[in-house]
Design an enzyme around this catalytic site. Sequence first.
Site, short mmCIF file in Angstrom:
data_model
loop_
_atom_site.label_atom_id
_atom_site.label_comp_id
_atom_site.label_asym_id
_atom_site.label_seq_id
_atom_site.Cartn_x
_atom_site.Cartn_y
_atom_site.Cartn_z
N GLY A 256 -4.59 3.37 4.38
CA GLY A 256 -3.20 3.05 4.03
C GLY A 256 -2.29 4.24 4.30
O GLY A 256 -2.69 5.17 5.01
N ASN A 257 -1.10 4.22 3.76
CA ASN A 257 -0.19 5.37 3.91
C ASN A 257 0.69 5.48 2.67
O ASN A 257 0.62 4.64 1.77
CB ASN A 257 0.63 5.25 5.20
CG ASN A 257 1.49 4.01 5.19
OD1 ASN A 257 2.40 3.87 4.39
ND2 ASN A 257 1.17 3.07 6.10
#
Length: 403
Positions: A208-209
Site C-alpha cells: 500500500g502507500n
Amino acid sequence: MLAGRKVLIGITGGIAAYKSALLVRLLVKAGAEVQVIMTPSASAFVSPLTLATLSKRPVISEYFKVETGEWANHVELGLWPDLMLIAPLTANTLSKMVHGLSDNLLMTTYLSARCPVVVAPAMDLDMWKHATTRRNMQLLEQDGVYVIPPATGELASGLFGEGRMAEPEEQFEWIQNFFSKSQSLSGQKVLITAGPTYEALDPVRFIGNHSSGKMGFALAKACAAQGAEVHLVHGPVSIPVPQHPQIKVYSIRSAQEMFAQCELLFPNMAITICSAAVADYRPEVIQEEKIKKKGDTLQLNLVKNPDILKTLGHAKKPHQVVIGFALETTNELENAQGKLHAKQADLIVLNSMRKDGSGFGTDTNHVWLVEVGRVRELPLASKDHIAESIVQAIIEIKDEKQV
Ligand code: CTP
C-alpha cells in the site's frame, strides 16, 4: 442573486438570537424568502412578532396549535428551502444535531431537510473549547454541515474569547457567496478517486502507500458545495468519509476494483478527478495461504495495474473534463507536463514532496496547476482551500470547452 431563494432560519435559545432579526431583514431586503423556526426557548431571547414582521411570514415553533389543531409539517418544511441556517447554534442544539435527537420542530425539520445546512455557533468560550463541543463540531462537519465559525470578542458572560456568533452581516455574506458559487456545478456529475489502493499479497498482507485520502475528500466536498452530484471512489482510509447528501461513496481496496468502478461510472460523468494514489503494480499471484518466513530474501513478482487516469483520459469525449495529480520529487514541472500529455488530462495538479506542508497526511498542500501552455502556482493553504481553488480552475476549463 438572492431573489427568490428560499432560506429557512432556525433560531435556538442563546443570547445572540436577537441578532437573527437583523439577518432576516438583510435577506428579505435582498429578495430572499425567509421562514423562521424557533426552538421553544429562543422566544425568551427574541420576540416571534419581530421575526414574523421582518420575514413577512408567521414564525413556527410548535408542531401544532392547540386552539385550531393546525399543524406544521416538518417534512414539507424540510423540502421547502434552498438553504437552512441555524443561528445561533447552542451547545444543546449542536448535540441534538449530532445524535439525531428530534424533540422539537427545528430538529425534525433538520432531519427532514434535503438542502445544504449551515450553522453559526454561539457559546461561552469554555463551552466552545470543551472536548465534547470539539468532538460534536467535528461530527457535524463530517455530516456535511457547513460552519460559519464564531469570532473572538466579548461574550455575554463578560469573559473575552472565542465563541461569539459571527455577525449577521458576515452570515449574510456567507449566504450570498454560497448562492453565487453553488450555481457553477449544479446538476453536473463528478467522479473522484481518492486515497490509496491496497494490493493483496496473501490473506493478511498487502502493498500500500501513505495516501490519507484528505485531498480527494476535500475535493468531493468542494464539488458538492458547488451543487455537483459527486461519485467518490476511495481506497482504504483511516479518516472519516464525507457524508453528504450529494456525495455517493464507493469503497474499494485494490487498483483493479477502483478501475472497474470508475469504468462503470465514467461515461455519465461531466468531470473526473483522479486524486487517488493508485498502486502502479500488484503481486502477480495472491497467495491463498499466509506466506511463511523461509530464506533471508523474498522475491515478489509484480505486474502492472491499469492506469485509471490514462484510460479515462484517452476515452474522454470532447465535453468531458479529466483531471489528474502528480506527486514528484525531481524535475517536477517537466514530469507533470509529460503526464498531462501522456494521460490526455485537461489539468494536472502537481504536488512537490520537496515543499514543506505538502504531500501525504498533511492538512495543507502546496500545488501547481499545470495545463497545456499554462502553469499556475497556488500558495500553501489548507487542503479544503486548495480544493476550492482546484474546483474553480475546473469550472473555468469546463466553461471554455462549452464555448
Ligand atoms: N493514476 C491512476 N492509475 C494508476 C496510476 C496513477 O489513475 N494506476 C493517476 C493518479 O490518480 C494521478 C496520476 O495518475 O492522478 C499520476 O499518478 P503517478 O503515480 O504520479 O504517475 P505515474 O503515471 O504512475 O508515474 P510515476 O509513478 O512513474 O511517476
